[in-house]
Design a protein around this motif. Sequence first.
Motif, mmCIF file in Angstrom:
data_model
loop_
_atom_site.group_PDB
_atom_site.id
_atom_site.type_symbol
_atom_site.label_atom_id
_atom_site.label_comp_id
_atom_site.label_asym_id
_atom_site.label_seq_id
_atom_site.Cartn_x
_atom_site.Cartn_y
_atom_site.Cartn_z
ATOM 1 N N GLY A 171 0.807 -1.218 0.000
ATOM 2 C CA GLY A 171 0.000 0.000 0.000
ATOM 3 C C GLY A 171 0.839 1.265 0.000
ATOM 4 N N PHE A 229 -4.220 3.434 6.559
ATOM 5 C CA PHE A 229 -4.262 2.197 5.778
ATOM 6 C C PHE A 229 -4.139 1.042 6.773
ATOM 7 C CE2 PHE A 229 -3.271 5.314 2.718
ATOM 8 C CZ PHE A 229 -3.257 4.806 1.426
ATOM 9 N N VAL A 255 -8.475 3.274 4.436
ATOM 10 C CA VAL A 255 -8.292 2.258 3.405
ATOM 11 C C VAL A 255 -7.982 0.957 4.135
ATOM 12 C CG1 VAL A 255 -6.952 1.517 1.419
ATOM 13 C CG2 VAL A 255 -7.458 3.945 1.730
ATOM 14 N N ASP A 257 -7.725 -3.279 4.141
ATOM 15 C CA ASP A 257 -7.598 -4.534 3.397
ATOM 16 C C ASP A 257 -7.848 -5.692 4.355
ATOM 17 O OD1 ASP A 257 -6.392 -6.961 2.203
ATOM 18 O OD2 ASP A 257 -5.733 -5.593 0.630
ATOM 19 N N ILE A 324 -11.178 -3.303 0.858
ATOM 20 C CA ILE A 324 -10.818 -4.309 -0.132
ATOM 21 C C ILE A 324 -10.784 -5.652 0.587
ATOM 22 C CG2 ILE A 324 -8.960 -5.161 -1.606
ATOM 23 C CD1 ILE A 324 -8.222 -2.253 -2.194
ATOM 24 N N TRP A 361 -3.870 -8.053 -3.306
ATOM 25 C CA TRP A 361 -2.778 -7.446 -4.078
ATOM 26 C C TRP A 361 -1.980 -8.528 -4.797
ATOM 27 C CZ3 TRP A 361 2.449 -8.096 -4.326
ATOM 28 C CH2 TRP A 361 3.204 -7.102 -4.953
ATOM 29 N N TRP A 368 -5.724 -4.172 -7.953
ATOM 30 C CA TRP A 368 -5.715 -3.694 -6.554
ATOM 31 C C TRP A 368 -5.196 -2.256 -6.494
ATOM 32 C CZ3 TRP A 368 -2.387 -1.931 -2.790
ATOM 33 C CH2 TRP A 368 -2.740 -2.125 -1.447
ATOM 34 N N ARG A 369 -4.097 -1.993 -7.160
ATOM 35 C CA ARG A 369 -3.496 -0.666 -7.146
ATOM 36 C C ARG A 369 -4.418 0.360 -7.802
ATOM 37 N NH1 ARG A 369 2.344 -0.802 -6.820
ATOM 38 N NH2 ARG A 369 2.490 0.863 -8.357
ATOM 39 N N THR A 371 -7.732 0.186 -8.115
ATOM 40 C CA THR A 371 -8.894 0.383 -7.245
ATOM 41 C C THR A 371 -8.577 1.372 -6.134
ATOM 42 O OG1 THR A 371 -9.743 -1.841 -7.678
ATOM 43 C CG2 THR A 371 -10.485 -0.765 -5.657
ATOM 44 N N MET A 372 -7.466 1.159 -5.469
ATOM 45 C CA MET A 372 -7.088 2.022 -4.355
ATOM 46 C C MET A 372 -6.752 3.433 -4.831
ATOM 47 S SD MET A 372 -4.085 1.473 -1.507
ATOM 48 C CE MET A 372 -4.877 0.023 -0.832
ATOM 49 N N SER A 373 -5.969 3.538 -5.882
ATOM 50 C CA SER A 373 -5.541 4.845 -6.373
ATOM 51 C C SER A 373 -6.721 5.684 -6.826
ATOM 52 C CB SER A 373 -4.552 4.660 -7.517
ATOM 53 O OG SER A 373 -4.101 5.902 -8.007
ATOM 54 N N TRP A 375 -9.869 5.412 -5.971
ATOM 55 C CA TRP A 375 -10.716 5.782 -4.838
ATOM 56 C C TRP A 375 -10.097 6.948 -4.053
ATOM 57 C CZ3 TRP A 375 -10.326 6.139 0.454
ATOM 58 C CH2 TRP A 375 -11.525 6.283 1.165
#
Length: 380
Positions: A171, A229, A255, A257, A324, A361, A368-369, A371-373, A375
């Motif tokens: 992350g 995170f 965030v 996971d 996630i 991830w 994954w990257r 989706t997170m970025s 958001w």
Amino acid sequence: MKPARIVAAITGAAAVVAAGAAALGWIVARTLTAPVSGRDFDLRVHDVEHDGERTWIVLDRTSDTAATGIYNLGFEHGGWAQLGPEIRDHGPDRIARAVTGASDGLEPKPGDRVSWSGIYYATPADAGLDAREITIQTPGGACPAWRIDGSSTWAIHIHGLGGTRAGTLRGVQVATELGYTSLAVSYRNDGDGPIIGSGRATLGWTEADDVEAAIHYALRCGADRVILFGWSMGGTIALQLVLRPHLKPFLAGLVLDSPVLDWRRAIRANCKHAGLPGFAEKLAMPWLESAPLARLLGLPSEIPIDAMSYRTSAKRLTTPTLIIHGAGDLSVPIDAAADLRDMRPDRVELYQFNSGHTVSWNREPAAWRTTMSHWLQRTT
């Protein structure tokens, strides 16, 4: 048999059952809160194959070793190998994985004992991150952290139970690409932070105070907003912190996971996965929630399990939250995350991956990257 003897027999049997139940609950609670003991090197390298410039490591076929994605293999004698998604079938009992990177000097050989892990990067340098080691003074003592400098938006990365801050580097990469300053933190009794008492975990209850100290460190260093995170139990910690009134004005997002949002469900799931009876979770609770029993277990005090549940916090959650979660997570089932999303659709977004616990991830790193970025850019 005379009535008195029948009563005595039943009483004796009940005592045996009660003692057995108490012992089972003690074992579950003791295992759950056990001090950090390092990795389990429970796999053996059967063969090492070379195909041109590529090396393949032959292992026992398990649900982990056959899983799609990229992973890390730690060696008992030291060193690690990064494994790519390529798989070679070696019959019903064995499988070969391709090595895509390795620590300096590593030369795998048959007979090596190894440990499978989703913690892909061992150090910030392995993840391409320019980090410096710092120390944060917390209520638990001096806790080491990695700091990666960026903007006045700070990301604090919180690992889970039995994990290390290296697990959060997946992350940290995204946060760094967005220009954030990152802290990958440690806390009491996690193997990096100070040892308190018996070294047992309190499932995020007291550990949260150490992570709060990291938030204050960030604010003293000029952070104007902070994003938490949280991985697995790190999600438990993050959810507690975002509800603390004095921190709320500074926390811009969560965030999470594979977060543990309900310890009762998580303990029940792990008991089932271990082949224990369904009631084992209930037997463990008194050892965690009762102060006298908790102290006998080696904990500093009781753990208020329900106070850390999403059911308690959902109505008070005002911070935008991304979750996630793997649909195949056997340790922390996705249903608690889905419940929280359904209770607070105005604050919580849930993205589901076809993966297990904390390895979304690893299964689909690009998705994954992204989706997170996306958001983070859209929400915070």
